[in-house]
Design a protein around this motif. Structure first.
Motif, PDB file in Angstrom:
ATOM      1  N   THR A   1       0.815  -1.218   0.000  1.00  0.00           N
ATOM      2  CA  THR A   1       0.000   0.000   0.000  1.00  0.00           C
ATOM      3  C   THR A   1       0.850   1.271   0.000  1.00  0.00           C
ATOM      4  OG1 THR A   1      -0.138  -0.054   2.405  1.00  0.00           O
ATOM      5  CG2 THR A   1      -1.906  -1.137   1.188  1.00  0.00           C
ATOM      6  N   ALA A   2       2.132   1.155   0.258  1.00  0.00           N
ATOM      7  CA  ALA A   2       3.004   2.334   0.287  1.00  0.00           C
ATOM      8  C   ALA A   2       3.271   2.804  -1.139  1.00  0.00           C
ATOM      9  CB  ALA A   2       4.314   1.998   0.978  1.00  0.00           C
ATOM     10  N   SER A   3       3.552   4.079  -1.293  1.00  0.00           N
ATOM     11  CA  SER A   3       3.847   4.599  -2.629  1.00  0.00           C
ATOM     12  C   SER A   3       5.305   5.021  -2.702  1.00  0.00           C
ATOM     13  CB  SER A   3       2.944   5.788  -2.950  1.00  0.00           C
ATOM     14  OG  SER A   3       3.130   6.797  -1.996  1.00  0.00           O
ATOM     15  N   GLY A   4       5.981   4.572  -3.758  1.00  0.00           N
ATOM     16  CA  GLY A   4       7.382   4.936  -3.983  1.00  0.00           C
ATOM     17  C   GLY A   4       8.323   4.299  -2.982  1.00  0.00           C
ATOM     18  N   GLY A   5       9.614   4.488  -3.188  1.00  0.00           N
ATOM     19  CA  GLY A   5      10.626   3.975  -2.264  1.00  0.00           C
ATOM     20  C   GLY A   5      10.850   2.479  -2.387  1.00  0.00           C
ATOM     21  N   SER A   6      11.722   2.010  -1.575  1.00  0.00           N
ATOM     22  CA  SER A   6      12.008   0.586  -1.576  1.00  0.00           C
ATOM     23  C   SER A   6      11.656   0.011  -0.208  1.00  0.00           C
ATOM     24  CB  SER A   6      13.471   0.343  -1.917  1.00  0.00           C
ATOM     25  OG  SER A   6      14.290   1.041  -1.023  1.00  0.00           O
ATOM     26  N   PHE A   7      11.616  -1.284  -0.097  1.00  0.00           N
ATOM     27  CA  PHE A   7      11.102  -1.935   1.095  1.00  0.00           C
ATOM     28  C   PHE A   7      12.080  -2.978   1.621  1.00  0.00           C
ATOM     29  CE2 PHE A   7       7.800  -0.813  -1.924  1.00  0.00           C
ATOM     30  CZ  PHE A   7       7.102   0.134  -1.189  1.00  0.00           C
ATOM     31  N   PRO A   8      12.085  -3.187   2.955  1.00  0.00           N
ATOM     32  CA  PRO A   8      12.979  -4.203   3.524  1.00  0.00           C
ATOM     33  C   PRO A   8      12.462  -5.598   3.179  1.00  0.00           C
ATOM     34  CG  PRO A   8      11.602  -3.284   5.239  1.00  0.00           C
ATOM     35  CD  PRO A   8      11.293  -2.521   3.983  1.00  0.00           C
ATOM     36  N   GLU A   9      13.130  -6.249   2.290  1.00  0.00           N
ATOM     37  CA  GLU A   9      12.635  -7.518   1.768  1.00  0.00           C
ATOM     38  C   GLU A   9      13.463  -8.719   2.210  1.00  0.00           C
ATOM     39  OE1 GLU A   9      10.773  -5.767  -2.358  1.00  0.00           O
ATOM     40  OE2 GLU A   9      12.782  -6.599  -2.422  1.00  0.00           O
ATOM     41  N   GLN A  10      14.497  -8.486   2.981  1.00  0.00           N
ATOM     42  CA  GLN A  10      15.409  -9.577   3.339  1.00  0.00           C
ATOM     43  C   GLN A  10      14.710 -10.623   4.197  1.00  0.00           C
ATOM     44  OE1 GLN A  10      19.447  -8.629   4.412  1.00  0.00           O
ATOM     45  NE2 GLN A  10      19.343 -10.047   6.128  1.00  0.00           N
ATOM     46  N   LEU A  11      14.759 -11.839   3.718  1.00  0.00           N
ATOM     47  CA  LEU A  11      14.220 -12.970   4.452  1.00  0.00           C
ATOM     48  C   LEU A  11      15.327 -13.557   5.317  1.00  0.00           C
ATOM     49  CD1 LEU A  11      11.702 -14.871   4.579  1.00  0.00           C
ATOM     50  CD2 LEU A  11      12.776 -16.201   2.783  1.00  0.00           C
ATOM     51  N   GLU A  12      16.517 -13.673   4.706  1.00  0.00           N
ATOM     52  CA  GLU A  12      17.667 -14.266   5.395  1.00  0.00           C
ATOM     53  C   GLU A  12      18.948 -13.913   4.655  1.00  0.00           C
ATOM     54  OE1 GLU A  12      18.814 -18.854   6.419  1.00  0.00           O
ATOM     55  OE2 GLU A  12      16.706 -18.339   6.229  1.00  0.00           O
ATOM     56  N   SER A  13      20.002 -13.654   5.405  1.00  0.00           N
ATOM     57  CA  SER A  13      21.311 -13.439   4.805  1.00  0.00           C
ATOM     58  C   SER A  13      22.155 -14.667   5.104  1.00  0.00           C
ATOM     59  CB  SER A  13      21.975 -12.198   5.397  1.00  0.00           C
ATOM     60  OG  SER A  13      23.262 -12.037   4.837  1.00  0.00           O
ATOM     61  N   ARG A  14      22.770 -15.229   4.084  1.00  0.00           N
ATOM     62  CA  ARG A  14      23.591 -16.425   4.254  1.00  0.00           C
ATOM     63  C   ARG A  14      25.050 -16.074   4.035  1.00  0.00           C
ATOM     64  NH1 ARG A  14      21.542 -21.363   5.931  1.00  0.00           N
ATOM     65  NH2 ARG A  14      19.888 -22.012   4.573  1.00  0.00           N
ATOM     66  N   THR A  15      25.890 -16.413   4.982  1.00  0.00           N
ATOM     67  CA  THR A  15      27.327 -16.175   4.866  1.00  0.00           C
ATOM     68  C   THR A  15      28.019 -17.514   4.638  1.00  0.00           C
ATOM     69  OG1 THR A  15      27.150 -14.298   6.368  1.00  0.00           O
ATOM     70  CG2 THR A  15      29.348 -15.220   6.025  1.00  0.00           C
ATOM     71  N   PHE A  16      28.897 -17.529   3.639  1.00  0.00           N
ATOM     72  CA  PHE A  16      29.659 -18.748   3.366  1.00  0.00           C
ATOM     73  C   PHE A  16      30.644 -18.997   4.492  1.00  0.00           C
ATOM     74  CE2 PHE A  16      28.797 -17.251  -1.060  1.00  0.00           C
ATOM     75  CZ  PHE A  16      27.950 -18.291  -1.424  1.00  0.00           C
ATOM     76  N   GLU A  17      31.009 -20.242   4.707  1.00  0.00           N
ATOM     77  CA  GLU A  17      31.983 -20.559   5.748  1.00  0.00           C
ATOM     78  C   GLU A  17      33.402 -20.274   5.266  1.00  0.00           C
ATOM     79  OE1 GLU A  17      32.829 -24.893   6.359  1.00  0.00           O
ATOM     80  OE2 GLU A  17      31.021 -25.091   5.153  1.00  0.00           O
ATOM     81  N   ALA A  18      34.303 -20.211   6.223  1.00  0.00           N
ATOM     82  CA  ALA A  18      35.737 -20.001   5.974  1.00  0.00           C
ATOM     83  C   ALA A  18      35.957 -18.763   5.114  1.00  0.00           C
ATOM     84  CB  ALA A  18      36.371 -21.236   5.365  1.00  0.00           C
ATOM     85  N   GLU A  19      36.713 -18.899   4.064  1.00  0.00           N
ATOM     86  CA  GLU A  19      37.064 -17.759   3.214  1.00  0.00           C
ATOM     87  C   GLU A  19      36.446 -17.868   1.829  1.00  0.00           C
ATOM     88  OE1 GLU A  19      41.312 -17.833   3.297  1.00  0.00           O
ATOM     89  OE2 GLU A  19      41.375 -17.511   5.454  1.00  0.00           O
ATOM     90  N   VAL A  20      35.320 -18.542   1.709  1.00  0.00           N
ATOM     91  CA  VAL A  20      34.645 -18.699   0.430  1.00  0.00           C
ATOM     92  C   VAL A  20      34.017 -17.368   0.033  1.00  0.00           C
ATOM     93  CG1 VAL A  20      32.779 -19.883  -0.806  1.00  0.00           C
ATOM     94  CG2 VAL A  20      34.174 -21.141   0.834  1.00  0.00           C
TER      95      VAL A  20
END
Length: 180
Positions: free
Chosen positions: A110-129
């Motif tokens: 219902t909001a007009s313009g702008g962007s929205f927080p859509e992050q469900l999950e952030s995944r970080t690779f292990e070690a130095e990948v």
């Protein structure tokens, strides 16, 4: 009387120690390389699994903060990063919006313009990948749009039919190809 000299000479002992050190070095180097290869394979499997997860979320029309995401679910990747984002496309923009003022997909619809927080999950690779390369552009977004789901790949702002993602660690590389 017989003269017997039991024992090893210093030269023999040095040769045995040298051989043991050489063999240990070879084993340790091989172990480290094998460990890096295994870490890289796990990271590639995790990425593939999360791409499949985004597709399943779209097929099930999964709830995200109280409503079904209008634009589906996806995965956003960037070259040089050691992580990626699983997201719900609240504003139906077919891309991941990092910031915004909406608190949920309900407000986003219902909001007009702008962007929205859509992050469900952030995944970080292990070690130095890290994500060493993405072609055809430096970032890629794979979105699954319900209800079928339709797959859309955006790379560098353009819609493409495939993207190739390369993960790397210590000179080793693993490539994943995603196509429609």
């Amino acid at each position: 009387m017989k003269n017997s000299k039991a024992g090893f000479s210093i030269v023999e002992l040095l040769m045995v120690v040298t051989i043991i050190i050489l063999m240990s070095t070879i084993v340790l180097v091989s172990f480290r390389s094998g460990q890096d290869q295994f870490t890289l394979q796990r990271a590639a499997h995790l990425l593939a699994q999360d791409i499949r997860r985004a597709q399943e979320l779209a097929m099930r029309a999964e709830d995200f903060h109280g409503t079904v995401s209008r634009g589906g679910f996806g995965v956003h990747l960037t070259t040089g990063a050691s992580s990626y984002v699983l997201f719900a496309d609240c504003d139906n923009g077919r891309d991941f919006d990092l910031t915004g003022s909406a608190t949920s997909c309900v407000t986003a619809t219902t909001a007009s313009g702008g962007s929205f927080p859509e992050q469900l999950e952030s995944r970080t690779f292990e070690a130095e990948v890290t994500i060493t390369s993405i072609t055809p552009a430096a970032s890629s977004t794979i979105v699954f749009i319900p209800p079928r789901p339709v797959t859309q790949i955006r790379s560098g702002g353009s819609v493409v039919t495939s993207t190739t993602i390369t993960l790397g660690i210590s000179g080793l590389a693993q490539t994943q190809r995603v196509f429609i």
